[in-house]
Design an enzyme around this catalytic site. Structure first.
Site, PDB file in Angstrom:
ATOM      1  N   SER A   1       0.778  -1.165  -0.029  1.00 20.74           N
ATOM      2  CA  SER A   1       0.086  -0.059  -0.029  1.00 20.74           C
ATOM      3  C   SER A   1       0.896   1.090   0.181  1.00 20.74           C
ATOM      4  O   SER A   1       1.808   1.346   0.428  1.00 20.74           O
ATOM      5  CB  SER A   1      -0.850   0.063   1.406  1.00 20.74           C
TER       6      SER A   1
ATOM      7  N   TYR B   1      -2.113  -0.346   9.992  1.00 21.02           N
ATOM      8  CA  TYR B   1      -2.286  -0.923   8.810  1.00 21.02           C
ATOM      9  C   TYR B   1      -0.931  -0.348   7.988  1.00 21.02           C
ATOM     10  O   TYR B   1      -0.334  -1.470   7.398  1.00 21.02           O
ATOM     11  CB  TYR B   1      -3.478  -0.499   8.007  1.00 21.02           C
TER      12      TYR B   1
END
Length: 246
Positions: free
Chosen positions: A141, A155
Site C-alpha cells: 500500500s 495498517y
C-alpha cells in the site's frame, strides 16, 4: 505448454477479484482464496471460467496456518503445481487514531496483513524452490511510506513490513529462480473504504492525488499481471507504486 497456476488470496472482491479476472485472461488457472462471502467467490470463479481458465475456490483465513496449508493443497490437487502467488488478503479495521484503536483490531490487522502473508509466502517458497521457478506478488500500500496518520497507522506499519519482506525474500529466493515483487496501490475505488466506515473516502481523496481520481481495481490488477508475466523476468525485489502520483 503447461498453464501457470496462481493462488490469489482475498480473491472474492475488490483488487483480488480484478486480479483473478486479469490473470485468467492472461492464461492462468486460479486458486481463489476467500474468507467469508462464498457467493461472491463463486461469481468471480464463474467469470474466471468464462475466460477459459480453471478455477477452484477455497475458504481460508490466511492468519491460520492450517487454512493456508489446505489452500495450497487443494490448489495443487485440483489444478496442478502452483507457479504463482498473489498475497492480496488484507484488513484495516475502522479508521481512527492509534490511541483509539482496540487491541483486537491491532492483532487482527497484524495477523492477516503480515502473518498471513508470511505463511502463504513460506508455503509458496517451499513449493517453488523445489521446482526452480515461480513468482510471488505481494499487495502492499502507498500507506507504507505515507504513514496514514489519523486513519490507520497500524495498517501502514504492516504494509511497510510487507515491503521489507518483499525485498528480503526476493534476495533469499532469487538464486532458486523465484521472483518476489510487490504492488503498492494508492486510493482505489473498492468497498474496503465502506468497511473502514467511510464509503466515499477514495473519492474525497481525489483532490490530493496528482491524477485527481482514485484508482480502479483493474489498474492494480494490470500491474500485478505484468509482474507475474515473463515480461518481468528480470524484475525482483521491486515495490511498484500504482497510486496516481501520490
Amino acid at each position: 505448454m503447461t498453464r501457470p497456476v496462481t493462488v490469489v488470496t482475498g480473491g472474492s472482491r475488490g483488487i483480488g477479484a480484478a486480479v483473478c479476472r486479469r490473470l485468467a485472461a492472461d492464461g492462468h488457472d486460479v486458486a481463489l482464496g476467500y474468507v467469508r462471502d462464498a457467493d461472491a467467490a463463486e461469481e468471480v470463479a464463474r467469470e474466471v471460467r468464462a475466460a477459459g481458465a480453471r478455477c477452484v475456490t477455497v475458504r481460508v483465513d490466511t492468519a491460520e496456518e492450517a487454512d493456508v496449508e489446505r489452500l495450497f493443497d487443494v490448489a495443487e490437487a485440483e489444478l496442478g503445481p502452483v507457479t504463482g502467488l498473489v498475497n492480496n488478503a488484507g484488513v484495516s479495521g475502522p479508521l481512527g487514531r492509534l490511541a483509539d484503536t482496540d487491541t483486537d483490531v491491532l492483532r487482527r490487522v497484524v495477523d492477516v496483513n503480515l502473518l498471513g502473508t508470511l505463511l502463504c509466502s513460506r508455503r509458496a517458497a517451499r513449493l517453488m524452490t523445489a521446482r526452480g521457478s515461480g513468482a510471488i506478488v505481494n499487495i502492499s500500500s502507498g500507506a507504507a511510506t505515507l504513514g496514514s496518520p489519523g486513519e490507520y497507522v497500524h495498517y501502514a506499519a504492516t504494509k511497510a513490513a510487507v515491503d521489507t519482506l518483499t525485498l528480503g525474500l526476493s534476495k533469499e529466493l532469487g538464486p532458486d529462480g523465484v521472483r518476489v515483487n510487490a504492488v503498492a496501490p494508492g486510493a482505489v475505488d473498492t468497498d474496503m473504504h465502506a468497511a473502514m466506515g467511510d464509503p466515499e473516502r477514495a473519492h474525497r481523496m481525489a483532490p490530493g492525488i496528482p491524477l485527481r481520481r482514485p484508482g480502479q481495481p483493474e489498474e492494480i490488477a494490470a500491474a500485478v499481471a505484468w509482474l507475474m508475466s515473463p515480461d518481468a523476468s528480470y524484475t525482483t525485489g521491486a515495490v511498484l507504486r500504482v497510486a496516481g502520483g501520490r
